[in-house]
Enzyme design. Structure first.
Site: not given
Length: 392
Positions: A186, A270, A345, A352
């Site tokens: 990322d 990405e 959850c 990040d």
């Protein structure tokens, strides 16, 4: 395989003078060819070809004996450079872009260069042999592999000299397969790279750290009288700061990408819209300083060098808003929120790192689908993502 090596050279006074003359001779040949092409097209509607202008070089040397001081191959490359500029111009016209017509070169251009193709070698770790110049002191940081095709000698705005060697027949780099099956990365502004294995690499913030000094030197430059010697000196000071910023950024990105490629078998990133992010006036400077496009470019070509797989995840994939533990997707997640708790959850996520895990999961699914091993629901990708979570 072709590779390029760039190294700094330290020519002496005689060599600097000869390099300057070669810059001028190549510039004169380039402008002469451009002038003749323009004149011929205006009068006849046709321009001379590259090979026709190559045959004009002997007559130009007879009329201007100072052209013989330069390397003959460098003059031929100047003709080839103009021909390539015209080819690029027509190609952009056909593609419907915004073509830039070839322009005349000036001795006031901040960057000067010439290219030669014969008599170039690297005899040892401290010298480069160039035609007409002989042995030039150089800083050769690594061995030159393959056969040298050409050498480009250039002078940057700060006054430093470099030589770029283009080599062919280079052996493929040998690297052991990394321990990480699919590494998700990322890219960001605060951290240069956040990896799915938990490694965070801080951004060097080269521009931000040198911004005050750069602004001070630019103010001093604005007060100088144009065309004076003090203006030229101050321009070099400003150029040195810009080049130092670029060098710091380049060094950090090269180290981070090289480590990532060596430690993994495949890399998923990405597909960022960097140009769109730079339109935001609040983020433009920080995004440009992070140089995310350059990092993705280096990851892609280094993966191809070392036989790693490289995949881009769609920019519309909600990597930051998806819980990497249960898969719950938030409706919205402002950019200011750097950590969040999953309402489904209860897992606590770093924004990040969570995005890097999800990018690795989606990258594994895309790679499996490309191999034809994924099931209808992408079960193979889910298994790969579970392995990644265990490694993290």
């Amino acid at each position: 395989m072709e590779r390029s090596y760039e190294m700094r050279i330290y020519p002496n006074a005689r060599q600097r003078e000869l390099i300057g003359r070669t810059f001028g001779c190549c510039r004169w040949v380039y402008n002469k060819c451009l002038e003749e092409r323009r004149a011929a097209y205006e009068s006849t509607g046709k321009s001379p070809t590259r090979f026709q202008q190559d045959r004009m070089l002997p007559s130009w040397k007879a009329e201007n004996p100072w052209l013989m001081e330069a390397d003959s191959h460098a003059l031929q490359q100047a003709v080839a450079d103009l021909d390539r500029a015209y080819q690029n111009f027509f190609r952009r016209c056909r593609q419907g872009g915004r073509p830039g017509y070839p322009r005349f070169r000036s001795k006031r251009d901040a960057r000067q260069s010439y290219r030669t193709s014969q008599g170039v070698s690297v005899p040892d770790a401290r010298h480069v042999k160039l035609p007409k110049l002989g042995l030039v002191k150089a800083r050769v940081s690594r061995g030159i592999e393959g056969r040298v095709l050409s050498a480009t000698v250039k002078q940057v705005p700060s006054g430093r000299y470099f030589v770029c060697l283009c080599c062919t027949d280079c052996p493929e780099p040998e690297a052991a397969p990394g321990a990480i099956a699919v590494l998700g990365i990322d890219a960001g502004v605060h951290d240069l790279m956040v990896r799915s294995d938990g490694v965070k690499i801080a951004s060097p913030r080269a521009l931000a750290r040198s911004e005050r000094r750069l602004a001070r030197e630019q103010r001093r430059l604005s007060r100088k009288r144009k065309g004076s010697a003090s203006t030229r000196k101050q321009k070099r000071k400003v150029a040195r700061i810009h080049e130092r910023i670029a060098d710091q950024r380049k060094d950090a990105i090269h180290k981070a990408t090289t480590d990532a490629v060596r430690e993994s078998q495949a890399i998923a990133v990405e597909d960022l819209d960097v140009r769109g992010m730079e339109r935001d006036r609040r983020l433009a400077k920080a995004v440009a300083d992070a140089s995310m496009s350059e990092m993705l470019r280096q990851l892609e070509y280094k993966c191809s060098w070392h036989g790693r797989r490289f995949v881009k995840v769609s920019r519309w994939y909600p990597s930051s808003k998806t819980c990497s533990c249960c898969g719950h997707v938030l409706e919205e997640l402002p950019l200011s929120v750097r950590a969040w708790t999953c309402p489904a959850c209860g897992a606590r996520h770093d924004r990040d790192f969570n995005a890097a895990l999800n990018i690795a999961r989606e990258g594994a699914r895309l790679l499996d689908r490309a191999d034809g091993t994924a099931g209808p629901a992408g079960t193979s990708g889910a298994k790969a993502s579970g392995t990644l979570l265990e490694q993290a």
